[in-house]
Design a protein around this motif. Structure first.
Motif, PDB file in Angstrom:
ATOM      1  N   ALA A  93      -8.133   9.136 -18.185  1.00 22.72           N
ATOM      2  CA  ALA A  93      -9.423   8.446 -18.150  1.00 22.72           C
ATOM      3  C   ALA A  93     -10.018   8.498 -16.749  1.00 22.72           C
ATOM      4  N   ALA A  94     -11.334   8.723 -16.703  1.00 25.89           N
ATOM      5  CA  ALA A  94     -12.051   8.670 -15.427  1.00 25.89           C
ATOM      6  C   ALA A  94     -12.358   7.206 -15.129  1.00 25.89           C
ATOM      7  N   VAL A  95     -12.069   6.771 -13.903  1.00 28.58           N
ATOM      8  CA  VAL A  95     -12.333   5.386 -13.512  1.00 28.58           C
ATOM      9  C   VAL A  95     -13.217   5.365 -12.278  1.00 28.58           C
ATOM     10  N   LYS A  96     -13.981   4.296 -12.158  1.00 30.06           N
ATOM     11  CA  LYS A  96     -14.836   4.104 -10.989  1.00 30.06           C
ATOM     12  C   LYS A  96     -14.197   3.049 -10.096  1.00 30.06           C
ATOM     13  N   GLU A  97     -14.467   3.134  -8.819  1.00 32.81           N
ATOM     14  CA  GLU A  97     -13.953   2.157  -7.869  1.00 32.81           C
ATOM     15  C   GLU A  97     -14.349   0.749  -8.324  1.00 32.81           C
ATOM     16  N   GLY A  98     -13.400  -0.155  -8.376  1.00 38.36           N
ATOM     17  CA  GLY A  98     -13.659  -1.535  -8.776  1.00 38.36           C
ATOM     18  C   GLY A  98     -13.467  -1.797 -10.262  1.00 38.36           C
ATOM     19  N   GLN A  99     -13.339  -0.747 -11.070  1.00 44.05           N
ATOM     20  CA  GLN A  99     -13.122  -0.914 -12.517  1.00 44.05           C
ATOM     21  C   GLN A  99     -11.734  -1.505 -12.760  1.00 44.05           C
ATOM     22  N   THR A 100     -11.619  -2.412 -13.729  1.00 42.26           N
ATOM     23  CA  THR A 100     -10.334  -3.036 -14.038  1.00 42.26           C
ATOM     24  C   THR A 100      -9.381  -2.015 -14.639  1.00 42.26           C
ATOM     25  N   LEU A 101      -8.190  -1.896 -14.029  1.00 38.14           N
ATOM     26  CA  LEU A 101      -7.153  -1.004 -14.530  1.00 38.14           C
ATOM     27  C   LEU A 101      -6.192  -1.737 -15.456  1.00 38.14           C
ATOM     28  N   LEU A 102      -5.858  -2.967 -15.081  1.00 36.68           N
ATOM     29  CA  LEU A 102      -4.942  -3.803 -15.860  1.00 36.68           C
ATOM     30  C   LEU A 102      -5.056  -5.223 -15.355  1.00 36.68           C
ATOM     31  N   ILE A 103      -4.277  -6.110 -15.966  1.00 40.53           N
ATOM     32  CA  ILE A 103      -4.261  -7.525 -15.577  1.00 40.53           C
ATOM     33  C   ILE A 103      -2.838  -7.882 -15.176  1.00 40.53           C
ATOM     34  N   ILE A 104      -2.716  -8.696 -14.134  1.00 43.56           N
ATOM     35  CA  ILE A 104      -1.405  -9.266 -13.795  1.00 43.56           C
ATOM     36  C   ILE A 104      -1.524 -10.773 -13.945  1.00 43.56           C
ATOM     37  N   GLU A 105      -0.667 -11.313 -14.808  1.00 43.69           N
ATOM     38  CA  GLU A 105      -0.637 -12.762 -15.003  1.00 43.69           C
ATOM     39  C   GLU A 105       0.340 -13.354 -14.001  1.00 43.69           C
ATOM     40  N   ALA A 106      -0.152 -14.313 -13.232  1.00 42.53           N
ATOM     41  CA  ALA A 106       0.685 -15.018 -12.262  1.00 42.53           C
ATOM     42  C   ALA A 106       0.338 -16.496 -12.354  1.00 42.53           C
ATOM     43  N   MET A 107       1.315 -17.306 -12.660  1.00 43.17           N
ATOM     44  CA  MET A 107       1.137 -18.762 -12.761  1.00 43.17           C
ATOM     45  C   MET A 107      -0.008 -19.111 -13.722  1.00 43.17           C
TER      46      MET A 107
ATOM     47  N   THR B  11      -2.539 -17.519 -14.549  1.00 37.63           N
ATOM     48  CA  THR B  11      -3.844 -17.012 -14.143  1.00 37.63           C
ATOM     49  C   THR B  11      -3.871 -15.512 -14.368  1.00 37.63           C
ATOM     50  N   MET B  12      -4.913 -15.028 -15.040  1.00 39.76           N
ATOM     51  CA  MET B  12      -5.066 -13.597 -15.297  1.00 39.76           C
ATOM     52  C   MET B  12      -5.850 -12.974 -14.141  1.00 39.76           C
ATOM     53  N   ASN B  13      -5.210 -12.084 -13.396  1.00 38.90           N
ATOM     54  CA  ASN B  13      -5.805 -11.436 -12.228  1.00 38.90           C
ATOM     55  C   ASN B  13      -6.132  -9.988 -12.564  1.00 38.90           C
ATOM     56  N   HIS B  14      -7.405  -9.635 -12.550  1.00 40.09           N
ATOM     57  CA  HIS B  14      -7.831  -8.268 -12.822  1.00 40.09           C
ATOM     58  C   HIS B  14      -7.504  -7.401 -11.614  1.00 40.09           C
ATOM     59  N   ILE B  15      -6.855  -6.267 -11.849  1.00 38.57           N
ATOM     60  CA  ILE B  15      -6.501  -5.348 -10.778  1.00 38.57           C
ATOM     61  C   ILE B  15      -7.498  -4.188 -10.828  1.00 38.57           C
ATOM     62  N   PRO B  16      -8.343  -4.067  -9.779  1.00 41.60           N
ATOM     63  CA  PRO B  16      -9.383  -3.040  -9.781  1.00 41.60           C
ATOM     64  C   PRO B  16      -8.867  -1.690  -9.263  1.00 41.60           C
ATOM     65  N   ALA B  17      -9.556  -0.637  -9.668  1.00 37.39           N
ATOM     66  CA  ALA B  17      -9.263   0.694  -9.144  1.00 37.39           C
ATOM     67  C   ALA B  17      -9.673   0.723  -7.673  1.00 37.39           C
ATOM     68  N   PRO B  18      -8.781   1.145  -6.777  1.00 38.97           N
ATOM     69  CA  PRO B  18      -9.122   1.168  -5.352  1.00 38.97           C
ATOM     70  C   PRO B  18     -10.117   2.283  -4.999  1.00 38.97           C
ATOM     71  N   LYS B  19     -10.241   3.270  -5.896  1.00 34.34           N
ATOM     72  CA  LYS B  19     -11.163   4.385  -5.661  1.00 34.34           C
ATOM     73  C   LYS B  19     -11.527   5.000  -7.005  1.00 34.34           C
ATOM     74  N   SER B  20     -12.577   5.783  -7.020  1.00 31.61           N
ATOM     75  CA  SER B  20     -12.948   6.518  -8.224  1.00 31.61           C
ATOM     76  C   SER B  20     -11.999   7.696  -8.381  1.00 31.61           C
ATOM     77  N   GLY B  21     -11.722   8.066  -9.629  1.00 31.61           N
ATOM     78  CA  GLY B  21     -10.830   9.191  -9.875  1.00 31.61           C
ATOM     79  C   GLY B  21     -10.395   9.230 -11.318  1.00 31.61           C
ATOM     80  N   THR B  22      -9.252   9.868 -11.552  1.00 31.19           N
ATOM     81  CA  THR B  22      -8.686  10.015 -12.887  1.00 31.19           C
ATOM     82  C   THR B  22      -7.307   9.376 -12.916  1.00 31.19           C
ATOM     83  N   VAL B  23      -7.014   8.640 -13.981  1.00 32.46           N
ATOM     84  CA  VAL B  23      -5.692   8.032 -14.144  1.00 32.46           C
ATOM     85  C   VAL B  23      -4.725   9.145 -14.518  1.00 32.46           C
TER      86      VAL B  23
END
Length: 162
Positions: free
Chosen positions: A113-127, A129-141
């Protein structure tokens, strides 16, 4: 600090150590505030002996990759340590990784998949709380290094984005 506070702090630290072991974590850091200028900062770390060149958490992590086309050469990259890959997306926290917003729904991204910088890649649940993990750069997974519901630690490589 009174003797009562000291006893409460010891009990608090023991509870943190039990939480660390119960949830199979290697590190836990907490700050407890008593007042304006009175606080206690605790960092509990479990030392692990590593006998292999790569940490056990990386070696045991399932690797999701697309099947190569018939007759295509097999790259040596999957055997390399993904943490050293320049496109690695590391976990910014300790928690549980989820590839989709809810169970049974489409994952945020898939391999290729092509992703853009800032797009949500996945979620990490901590305590809770659902934390969205963004793509650090545009590119391909290129690789997804964790399965849905996998516990992750700080710095664990989650995906490769090139």
């Amino acid at each position: 600090m009174t003797k009562n506070n000291h006893e409460n702090d010891v009990a608090f630290i023991q509870a943190l150590a039990e939480l660390l072991n119960k949830n199979d974590l290697t590190e836990l850091s907490v700050m407890r505030e008593y007042g304006e200028d009175d606080s206690l900062e605790v960092r509990v770390v479990k030392q692990a002996t590593i006998v292999a060149p790569a940490p056990a958490s990386y070696a045991a992590a399932p690797v999701s990759t697309a099947a190569p086309a018939p007759g295509a050469p097999i790259a040596a990259e999957p055997s390399a340590d993904p943490a050293n890959h320049p496109g690695a997306v590391p976990s910014p926290m300790v928690g549980t990784a989820y590839l989709a917003a809810e169970p049974g729904t489409e994952p945020f991204v898939a391999i290729g998949a092509a992703v853009k910088e800032g797009q949500t890649l996945l979620i990490i649940e901590a305590m809770k709380t659902m934390n969205h993990i963004p793509a650090p750069k545009s590119g391909t997974v290129k690789r997804i290094l964790v399965d849905d519901g996998t516990p992750v630690e700080y710095g664990t490589p989650l995906m490769i984005v090139e």
